[in-house]
Scaffold this motif. Structure first.
Motif, PDB file in Angstrom:
ATOM      1  N   PRO A  18       0.820  -1.215   0.000  1.00 38.93           N
ATOM      2  CA  PRO A  18       0.000   0.000   0.000  1.00 38.93           C
ATOM      3  C   PRO A  18       0.856   1.268   0.000  1.00 38.93           C
ATOM      4  O   PRO A  18       1.940   1.305   0.563  1.00 38.93           O
ATOM      5  N   CYS A  19       0.330   2.300  -0.613  1.00 39.77           N
ATOM      6  CA  CYS A  19       0.973   3.612  -0.613  1.00 39.77           C
ATOM      7  C   CYS A  19       0.874   4.188   0.800  1.00 39.77           C
ATOM      8  O   CYS A  19      -0.168   4.088   1.453  1.00 39.77           O
ATOM      9  N   ALA A  20       1.941   4.818   1.273  1.00 38.25           N
ATOM     10  CA  ALA A  20       1.956   5.378   2.625  1.00 38.25           C
ATOM     11  C   ALA A  20       1.054   6.601   2.760  1.00 38.25           C
ATOM     12  O   ALA A  20       0.624   6.934   3.860  1.00 38.25           O
ATOM     13  N   TRP A  36      12.905  -1.376  -4.269  1.00 37.64           N
ATOM     14  CA  TRP A  36      11.515  -1.696  -3.937  1.00 37.64           C
ATOM     15  C   TRP A  36      11.248  -1.562  -2.442  1.00 37.64           C
ATOM     16  O   TRP A  36      10.191  -1.101  -2.035  1.00 37.64           O
ATOM     17  N   ASP A  37      12.185  -1.923  -1.596  1.00 38.32           N
ATOM     18  CA  ASP A  37      11.990  -1.827  -0.147  1.00 38.32           C
ATOM     19  C   ASP A  37      11.893  -0.376   0.326  1.00 38.32           C
ATOM     20  O   ASP A  37      11.294  -0.104   1.361  1.00 38.32           O
ATOM     21  N   ASP A  38      12.461   0.556  -0.430  1.00 37.11           N
ATOM     22  CA  ASP A  38      12.454   1.968  -0.051  1.00 37.11           C
ATOM     23  C   ASP A  38      11.277   2.744  -0.639  1.00 37.11           C
ATOM     24  O   ASP A  38      11.019   3.866  -0.224  1.00 37.11           O
ATOM     25  N   VAL A  39      10.557   2.170  -1.601  1.00 34.01           N
ATOM     26  CA  VAL A  39       9.436   2.853  -2.245  1.00 34.01           C
ATOM     27  C   VAL A  39       8.270   2.936  -1.261  1.00 34.01           C
ATOM     28  O   VAL A  39       7.845   1.932  -0.702  1.00 34.01           O
ATOM     29  N   LYS A  40       7.751   4.151  -1.034  1.00 36.02           N
ATOM     30  CA  LYS A  40       6.672   4.356  -0.069  1.00 36.02           C
ATOM     31  C   LYS A  40       5.425   4.961  -0.693  1.00 36.02           C
ATOM     32  O   LYS A  40       4.337   4.804  -0.158  1.00 36.02           O
ATOM     33  N   TYR A  41       5.585   5.684  -1.802  1.00 41.80           N
ATOM     34  CA  TYR A  41       4.477   6.426  -2.384  1.00 41.80           C
ATOM     35  C   TYR A  41       4.224   5.965  -3.815  1.00 41.80           C
ATOM     36  O   TYR A  41       5.152   5.687  -4.563  1.00 41.80           O
ATOM     37  N   ARG A  45       2.536  12.941  -6.707  1.00 38.64           N
ATOM     38  CA  ARG A  45       1.519  13.692  -5.967  1.00 38.64           C
ATOM     39  C   ARG A  45       1.417  13.206  -4.521  1.00 38.64           C
ATOM     40  O   ARG A  45       1.339  14.007  -3.588  1.00 38.64           O
ATOM     41  N   CYS A  46       1.412  11.895  -4.311  1.00 37.67           N
ATOM     42  CA  CYS A  46       1.354  11.363  -2.945  1.00 37.67           C
ATOM     43  C   CYS A  46       2.628  11.705  -2.170  1.00 37.67           C
ATOM     44  O   CYS A  46       2.572  12.008  -0.991  1.00 37.67           O
ATOM     45  N   ARG A  47       3.757  11.678  -2.835  1.00 37.86           N
ATOM     46  CA  ARG A  47       5.014  12.020  -2.163  1.00 37.86           C
ATOM     47  C   ARG A  47       4.998  13.467  -1.701  1.00 37.86           C
ATOM     48  O   ARG A  47       5.426  13.799  -0.599  1.00 37.86           O
ATOM     49  N   GLN A  48       4.460  14.362  -2.526  1.00 35.44           N
ATOM     50  CA  GLN A  48       4.413  15.779  -2.172  1.00 35.44           C
ATOM     51  C   GLN A  48       3.385  16.064  -1.090  1.00 35.44           C
ATOM     52  O   GLN A  48       3.549  16.987  -0.303  1.00 35.44           O
ATOM     53  N   ASN A  49       2.316  15.291  -1.036  1.00 36.29           N
ATOM     54  CA  ASN A  49       1.236  15.504  -0.053  1.00 36.29           C
ATOM     55  C   ASN A  49       1.306  14.532   1.101  1.00 36.29           C
ATOM     56  O   ASN A  49       0.293  14.286   1.752  1.00 36.29           O
ATOM     57  N   LYS A  50       2.468  13.990   1.378  1.00 34.43           N
ATOM     58  CA  LYS A  50       2.608  12.926   2.382  1.00 34.43           C
ATOM     59  C   LYS A  50       2.156  13.321   3.790  1.00 34.43           C
ATOM     60  O   LYS A  50       1.703  12.494   4.544  1.00 34.43           O
ATOM     61  N   GLY A  51       2.233  14.586   4.146  1.00 34.68           N
ATOM     62  CA  GLY A  51       1.865  14.988   5.495  1.00 34.68           C
ATOM     63  C   GLY A  51       0.475  15.562   5.614  1.00 34.68           C
ATOM     64  O   GLY A  51       0.007  15.860   6.706  1.00 34.68           O
ATOM     65  N   LYS A  52      -0.229  15.678   4.498  1.00 40.29           N
ATOM     66  CA  LYS A  52      -1.556  16.300   4.513  1.00 40.29           C
ATOM     67  C   LYS A  52      -2.638  15.225   4.554  1.00 40.29           C
ATOM     68  O   LYS A  52      -2.619  14.307   3.746  1.00 40.29           O
ATOM     69  N   PRO A  53      -3.591  15.327   5.454  1.00 44.37           N
ATOM     70  CA  PRO A  53      -4.674  14.342   5.497  1.00 44.37           C
ATOM     71  C   PRO A  53      -5.594  14.476   4.296  1.00 44.37           C
ATOM     72  O   PRO A  53      -5.815  15.575   3.786  1.00 44.37           O
ATOM     73  N   GLY A  54      -6.111  13.337   3.825  1.00 45.15           N
ATOM     74  CA  GLY A  54      -7.035  13.335   2.702  1.00 45.15           C
ATOM     75  C   GLY A  54      -6.380  13.583   1.363  1.00 45.15           C
ATOM     76  O   GLY A  54      -7.016  13.994   0.424  1.00 45.15           O
ATOM     77  N   ALA A  55      -5.096  13.309   1.262  1.00 44.47           N
ATOM     78  CA  ALA A  55      -4.377  13.578   0.027  1.00 44.47           C
ATOM     79  C   ALA A  55      -4.758  12.682  -1.089  1.00 44.47           C
ATOM     80  O   ALA A  55      -5.051  11.666  -1.212  1.00 44.47           O
TER      81      ALA A  55
END
Length: 55
Positions: A18-20, A36-41, A45-55
Motif C-alpha cells: 500500500p501507498c503510505a 523496492w523496499d524503499d518505495v513508499k508512495y 503527488r502522494c510524495r508531495q502531499n505525504k503529510g496532509k490528510p485526505g491527500a
C-alpha cells in the motif's frame, strides 16, 4: 513464484504494497527493482502531499 525480473505479463504474481499516503495498492515496477523496499508512495503527488490528510 518467478522472480520479478522474469515478468511475462501476469501482474497478479508481482509483489505489491500500500501507498503510505493514500493507501492504494501499488504493484512492483521495473523502475523500482533496485529500491523496492524503499518505495513508499505510488506517485509524485502522494510524495508531495505525504503529510496532509485526505491527500
Amino acid at each position: 513464484m518467478r522472480d520479478a525480473s522474469t515478468f511475462k505479463g501476469n501482474k497478479a504474481h508481482l509483489p505489491s504494497k500500500p501507498c503510505a499516503a493514500c493507501g492504494r495498492p501499488m504493484s512492483w515496477r521495473r523502475a523500482w527493482a533496485k529500491n523496492w523496499d524503499d518505495v513508499k508512495y505510488c506517485s509524485e503527488r502522494c510524495r508531495q502531499n505525504k503529510g496532509k490528510p485526505g491527500a
